[in-house]
Design a protein around this motif. Structure first.
Motif, PDB file in Angstrom:
ATOM      1  N   GLU A  37      41.381  46.607  62.880  1.00  0.00           N
ATOM      2  CA  GLU A  37      42.233  47.790  62.881  1.00  0.00           C
ATOM      3  C   GLU A  37      42.121  48.429  64.265  1.00  0.00           C
ATOM      4  O   GLU A  37      41.018  48.731  64.722  1.00  0.00           O
ATOM      5  CB  GLU A  37      41.758  48.800  61.831  1.00  0.00           C
ATOM      6  CG  GLU A  37      41.833  48.300  60.401  1.00  0.00           C
ATOM      7  CD  GLU A  37      43.235  48.354  59.833  1.00  0.00           C
ATOM      8  OE1 GLU A  37      44.133  48.869  60.523  1.00  0.00           O
ATOM      9  OE2 GLU A  37      43.421  47.871  58.713  1.00  0.00           O
ATOM     10  N   PRO A  90      45.626  59.399  65.434  1.00  0.00           N
ATOM     11  CA  PRO A  90      45.329  58.770  64.144  1.00  0.00           C
ATOM     12  C   PRO A  90      46.551  58.054  63.588  1.00  0.00           C
ATOM     13  O   PRO A  90      47.682  58.515  63.751  1.00  0.00           O
ATOM     14  CB  PRO A  90      44.938  59.956  63.245  1.00  0.00           C
ATOM     15  CG  PRO A  90      44.516  61.021  64.201  1.00  0.00           C
ATOM     16  CD  PRO A  90      45.363  60.833  65.427  1.00  0.00           C
ATOM     17  N   PRO A  91      46.366  56.903  62.944  1.00  0.00           N
ATOM     18  CA  PRO A  91      47.492  56.190  62.348  1.00  0.00           C
ATOM     19  C   PRO A  91      47.996  56.922  61.121  1.00  0.00           C
ATOM     20  O   PRO A  91      47.396  57.881  60.652  1.00  0.00           O
ATOM     21  CB  PRO A  91      46.880  54.834  61.969  1.00  0.00           C
ATOM     22  CG  PRO A  91      45.443  55.155  61.721  1.00  0.00           C
ATOM     23  CD  PRO A  91      45.089  56.245  62.706  1.00  0.00           C
ATOM     24  N   GLU A  92      49.112  56.452  60.588  1.00  0.00           N
ATOM     25  CA  GLU A  92      49.623  57.039  59.368  1.00  0.00           C
ATOM     26  C   GLU A  92      48.639  56.804  58.230  1.00  0.00           C
ATOM     27  O   GLU A  92      47.878  55.840  58.236  1.00  0.00           O
ATOM     28  CB  GLU A  92      50.978  56.414  59.016  1.00  0.00           C
ATOM     29  CG  GLU A  92      52.073  56.720  60.021  1.00  0.00           C
ATOM     30  CD  GLU A  92      53.391  56.101  59.619  1.00  0.00           C
ATOM     31  OE1 GLU A  92      53.451  55.489  58.539  1.00  0.00           O
ATOM     32  OE2 GLU A  92      54.358  56.219  60.391  1.00  0.00           O
ATOM     33  N   ALA A  93      48.667  57.691  57.255  1.00  0.00           N
ATOM     34  CA  ALA A  93      47.760  57.566  56.112  1.00  0.00           C
ATOM     35  C   ALA A  93      48.030  56.281  55.364  1.00  0.00           C
ATOM     36  O   ALA A  93      49.133  55.734  55.386  1.00  0.00           O
ATOM     37  CB  ALA A  93      47.917  58.769  55.185  1.00  0.00           C
ATOM     38  N   GLU A  99      36.401  49.958  60.587  1.00  0.00           N
ATOM     39  CA  GLU A  99      37.771  50.209  61.036  1.00  0.00           C
ATOM     40  C   GLU A  99      38.716  50.348  59.846  1.00  0.00           C
ATOM     41  O   GLU A  99      39.623  51.184  59.845  1.00  0.00           O
ATOM     42  CB  GLU A  99      38.231  49.079  61.954  1.00  0.00           C
ATOM     43  CG  GLU A  99      37.524  49.039  63.300  1.00  0.00           C
ATOM     44  CD  GLU A  99      37.793  47.765  64.077  1.00  0.00           C
ATOM     45  OE1 GLU A  99      37.533  47.741  65.288  1.00  0.00           O
ATOM     46  OE2 GLU A  99      38.277  46.776  63.464  1.00  0.00           O
ATOM     47  N   LEU A 116      38.390  53.755  58.366  1.00  0.00           N
ATOM     48  CA  LEU A 116      39.080  54.773  59.164  1.00  0.00           C
ATOM     49  C   LEU A 116      40.588  54.704  58.946  1.00  0.00           C
ATOM     50  O   LEU A 116      41.273  55.733  58.953  1.00  0.00           O
ATOM     51  CB  LEU A 116      38.753  54.602  60.647  1.00  0.00           C
ATOM     52  CG  LEU A 116      37.347  55.019  61.079  1.00  0.00           C
ATOM     53  CD1 LEU A 116      37.167  54.774  62.575  1.00  0.00           C
ATOM     54  CD2 LEU A 116      37.089  56.478  60.750  1.00  0.00           C
ATOM     55  N   TRP A 117      41.119  53.507  58.768  1.00  0.00           N
ATOM     56  CA  TRP A 117      42.549  53.386  58.445  1.00  0.00           C
ATOM     57  C   TRP A 117      42.829  54.034  57.094  1.00  0.00           C
ATOM     58  O   TRP A 117      43.821  54.752  56.913  1.00  0.00           O
ATOM     59  CB  TRP A 117      42.962  51.917  58.414  1.00  0.00           C
ATOM     60  CG  TRP A 117      44.331  51.724  57.822  1.00  0.00           C
ATOM     61  CD1 TRP A 117      45.537  51.886  58.454  1.00  0.00           C
ATOM     62  CD2 TRP A 117      44.645  51.386  56.466  1.00  0.00           C
ATOM     63  NE1 TRP A 117      46.574  51.662  57.579  1.00  0.00           N
ATOM     64  CE2 TRP A 117      46.051  51.347  56.356  1.00  0.00           C
ATOM     65  CE3 TRP A 117      43.871  51.097  55.348  1.00  0.00           C
ATOM     66  CZ2 TRP A 117      46.698  51.040  55.153  1.00  0.00           C
ATOM     67  CZ3 TRP A 117      44.512  50.795  54.145  1.00  0.00           C
ATOM     68  CH2 TRP A 117      45.901  50.768  54.062  1.00  0.00           C
ATOM     69  N   ASP A 175      41.206  56.399  55.615  1.00  0.00           N
ATOM     70  CA  ASP A 175      40.991  57.847  55.642  1.00  0.00           C
ATOM     71  C   ASP A 175      41.040  58.303  57.091  1.00  0.00           C
ATOM     72  O   ASP A 175      40.008  58.472  57.742  1.00  0.00           O
ATOM     73  CB  ASP A 175      39.629  58.171  55.010  1.00  0.00           C
ATOM     74  CG  ASP A 175      39.304  59.655  55.053  1.00  0.00           C
ATOM     75  OD1 ASP A 175      40.240  60.464  55.227  1.00  0.00           O
ATOM     76  OD2 ASP A 175      38.120  60.012  54.922  1.00  0.00           O
ATOM     77  N   PRO A 176      42.248  58.504  57.649  1.00  0.00           N
ATOM     78  CA  PRO A 176      42.377  58.833  59.076  1.00  0.00           C
ATOM     79  C   PRO A 176      41.614  60.083  59.485  1.00  0.00           C
ATOM     80  O   PRO A 176      41.182  60.195  60.631  1.00  0.00           O
ATOM     81  CB  PRO A 176      43.889  59.015  59.265  1.00  0.00           C
ATOM     82  CG  PRO A 176      44.513  58.231  58.158  1.00  0.00           C
ATOM     83  CD  PRO A 176      43.563  58.359  56.996  1.00  0.00           C
ATOM     84  N   ASP A 179      38.742  60.872  58.375  1.00  0.00           N
ATOM     85  CA  ASP A 179      37.334  60.477  58.349  1.00  0.00           C
ATOM     86  C   ASP A 179      36.457  61.540  57.696  1.00  0.00           C
ATOM     87  O   ASP A 179      35.499  62.039  58.297  1.00  0.00           O
ATOM     88  CB  ASP A 179      36.842  60.169  59.760  1.00  0.00           C
ATOM     89  CG  ASP A 179      35.486  59.454  59.754  1.00  0.00           C
ATOM     90  OD1 ASP A 179      35.144  58.827  58.735  1.00  0.00           O
ATOM     91  OD2 ASP A 179      34.771  59.531  60.765  1.00  0.00           O
ATOM     92  N   ARG A 214      39.607  59.611  70.153  1.00  0.00           N
ATOM     93  CA  ARG A 214      40.266  60.025  68.908  1.00  0.00           C
ATOM     94  C   ARG A 214      39.536  61.190  68.242  1.00  0.00           C
ATOM     95  O   ARG A 214      40.162  62.110  67.729  1.00  0.00           O
ATOM     96  CB  ARG A 214      40.346  58.844  67.948  1.00  0.00           C
ATOM     97  CG  ARG A 214      40.930  59.215  66.591  1.00  0.00           C
ATOM     98  CD  ARG A 214      41.152  57.984  65.742  1.00  0.00           C
ATOM     99  NE  ARG A 214      41.394  58.347  64.359  1.00  0.00           N
ATOM    100  CZ  ARG A 214      41.527  57.481  63.370  1.00  0.00           C
ATOM    101  NH1 ARG A 214      41.442  56.189  63.621  1.00  0.00           N
ATOM    102  NH2 ARG A 214      41.737  57.885  62.137  1.00  0.00           N
TER     103      ARG A 214
END
Length: 351
Positions: free
Chosen positions: A109, A115-118, A164, A167-168, A170-171, A173, A200
């Motif tokens: 990831e 942050p990426p989309e949820a 990773e 984290l994807w 739960d952006p 975290d 980030r």
């Protein structure tokens, strides 16, 4: 709990590394629990490979959304073109495919500054907020920790990929997976990914911009007029980790590394004398740095609490091994770069 004896360290806990048997048992346990929740690629970022019918899609990244047991295939959705592997033929993001497991390769990831989309809630088997998702997160994190403890190249790599994935999922975290991941990345020598993680989750606002400017490759822009401020324990860790990473990437005596060290001194000045042995660590903390004592509560005499001596000691106890692994040249370069800003800060304090 408070302790009555007048020592530097008022409470410690003995920590012994787990045995190989314990680690293996933990890995087996978490893998078994995850297998009951679904196939191993579910919710993961994968790379399409080995397709014969549509070879133009080989190299594309996708998200494995569901598992169709009757067909023995994953339903996957192609990711955006920005995530297309070099040489792969473009195809619309969101294109749905059903592929066998042997045509999917687990992929990292990307740790983005933004942050990426949820994680999608609908198509994934482990829907957001479900008890299954909570179990997935718990066992994924447990497996990542056990794999890291195994200290093998392939297990450490898998631990990074699992962190990773968390984290994807739960952006924001909320479980602070970033603290685990930064340690693993430093030990694995993954400097660029560690820099992206710091960018980030680094401090926000004007102070964050000054210390952790996203431009110029995350170079902290220390300013001579800054006073030491209380930013919280995470910012201490991030500032000194950024200094180490810049020394690793650009060289221990580069201009960028020197700026990063100066910025770290501004954030948490007491880390500097502890790391460079200008000020010896308290007796109990010596063992902590060597890995066999874990500091639980720290009490240090001396300057007022807002100068962060307690937090500085916690940082050194938990992270000195990363500096020691860099070698004596890095410690000497750290002393050269940090002495002047440290002395200037002390002069202002003593005025």
């Amino acid at each position: 709990p408070a302790c009555s004896f007048p020592a530097y360290i008022s409470a410690v806990g003995v920590h012994r590394p787990p045995s190989a048997q314990t680690i293996s048992a933990a890995i087996a346990f978490h893998r078994a629990q995850l297998s009951e929740l679904g196939p191993p690629l579910l919710r993961r970022r994968v790379r399409v490979t080995g397709l014969v019918s549509r070879p133009e899609l080989n190299g594309r990244f996708a998200r494995a959304l569901t598992w169709h047991a009757d067909a023995g295939r994953y339903a996957v959705s192609l990711l955006a073109e920005a995530e297309t592997a070099a040489g792969a033929t473009p195809a619309p993001a969101g294109t749905a495919l059903k592929l066998k497991a042997e045509c999917l390769q687990l992929a990292h990831e990307p740790v983005r500054v933004e942050p990426p989309e949820a994680a999608p809630e609908g198509p994934c088997v482990l829907g957001s907020g479900s008890s299954a998702r909570s179990l997935w997160r718990g066992h994924t994190y447990g497996l990542a920790n056990a794999l890291w403890e195994a200290e093998q190249q392939e297990t450490v790599e898998e631990a990074i990929m699992l962190a990773e994935a968390l984290l994807w999922d739960d952006p924001g975290d909320s479980f602070r997976v970033r603290d685990f991941l930064i340690d693993v990345l430093l030990e694995a020598g993954r400097w660029e990914t560690a820099i992206a993680l710091l960018a980030r989750f680094g401090p926000q606002g004007d102070r964050g911009v000054a210390l952790f400017g996203m431009h110029d490759h995350f170079a902290p822009a220390a300013q001579a007029g800054h006073e030491a401020v209380e930013l919280g324990e995470e910012e201490d860790v991030w500032a000194w980790t950024a200094a180490l990473l810049h020394m690793r990437i650009t060289g221990p005596r580069s201009a960028r590394a020197r700026r990063a060290v100066a910025a770290a001194v501004q954030v948490s000045p007491h880390v500097f004398p502890f790391l460079t042995n200008i000020e010896p660590l308290p007796a109990g903390a010596q063992g902590a740095v060597q890995g066999w004592i874990q500091v639980a509560v720290v009490r240090l005499p001396g300057l007022p609490a807002h100068f962060g001596r307690e937090k500085a000691l916690r940082y050194v106890v938990n992270h000195a091994r990363h500096w020691n692994a860099a070698g004596t040249e890095f410690i000497q370069a750290l002393r050269e770069a940090g002495q002047a800003p440290y002395d200037a800060l002390n002069d202002r304090v003593n005025e």
